[in-house]
Write an enzyme that holds these catalytic residues in place. Structure first.
Site, PDB file in Angstrom:
ATOM      1  N   VAL A  99       0.869  -1.162   0.000  1.00 29.31           N
ATOM      2  CA  VAL A  99       0.000   0.000   0.000  1.00 29.31           C
ATOM      3  C   VAL A  99       0.911   1.218   0.000  1.00 29.31           C
ATOM      4  CG1 VAL A  99      -1.804   1.241   1.236  1.00 29.31           C
ATOM      5  CG2 VAL A  99      -1.750  -1.269   1.294  1.00 29.31           C
ATOM      6  N   CYS A 100       0.717   2.080  -0.973  1.00 27.62           N
ATOM      7  CA  CYS A 100       1.427   3.350  -1.060  1.00 27.62           C
ATOM      8  C   CYS A 100       2.947   3.131  -1.013  1.00 27.62           C
ATOM      9  CB  CYS A 100       0.930   4.279   0.041  1.00 27.62           C
ATOM     10  SG  CYS A 100       1.285   6.010  -0.228  1.00 27.62           S
ATOM     11  N   THR A 101       3.631   3.811  -0.116  1.00 29.55           N
ATOM     12  CA  THR A 101       5.095   3.754  -0.075  1.00 29.55           C
ATOM     13  C   THR A 101       5.630   2.429   0.471  1.00 29.55           C
ATOM     14  OG1 THR A 101       5.083   4.913   2.038  1.00 29.55           O
ATOM     15  CG2 THR A 101       5.406   6.254   0.047  1.00 29.55           C
ATOM     16  N   CYS A 123      -1.174   8.524  -3.464  1.00 27.55           N
ATOM     17  CA  CYS A 123      -0.111   7.998  -2.624  1.00 27.55           C
ATOM     18  C   CYS A 123       0.956   9.065  -2.395  1.00 27.55           C
ATOM     19  CB  CYS A 123       0.518   6.782  -3.308  1.00 27.55           C
ATOM     20  SG  CYS A 123       1.743   5.963  -2.326  1.00 27.55           S
TER      21      CYS A 123
END
Length: 127
Positions: A99-101, A123
């Protein structure tokens, strides 16, 4: 916090839907929060989540493993024991995602080498 709680709620809601609408018995997904150390984790908002397993005592096989991102992703990317554990755990999962970073942590583990990765527009490293 959202990087963790969002996916947990999706899988938890799927469990509830399967039980309520499809008469599924039990859970299709056993959910767990895994961290380097079991116990409370303070999120960037100051709220706490509780990791029920550490990387040392997490079970050996997973169906799906999601790596959360957020402000701690840079630090986690340089955490050699965590990245080493993730590399080993990734070889035992059917699905691996982030998820995201959290993608930066997967990249640090070498798990994105030769693969396509997509970051959504919402993000950001301060998520």
């Amino acid at each position: 916090m959202l990087d963790v709680s969002g996916p947990l709620e999706v899988f938890g809601r799927t469990n509830r839907w399967l039980r309520d609408e499809k008469d599924f018995r039990g859970n299709a997904y056993d959910l767990a929060l895994i961290a380097r150390q079991a116990g409370p984790l303070t999120t960037s908002s100051g709220l706490q989540l509780v990791a029920t397993h550490s990387t040392r005592n997490a079970w050996k096989e997973f169906d799906t493993l999601l790596v959360a991102g957020g402000p701690g992703a840079d630090e986690a990317s340089s955490d050699v024991p965590l990245v080493t554990w993730l590399r080993g755990a990734a070889s035992r999962v059917r699905r691996l995602g982030s998820v995201c970073t959290g993608a930066m942590i997967l990249a640090a583990a070498g798990l994105l080498d030769g693969k396509r990765a997509h970051a959504g527009r919402s993000c950001s490293s301060s998520a």
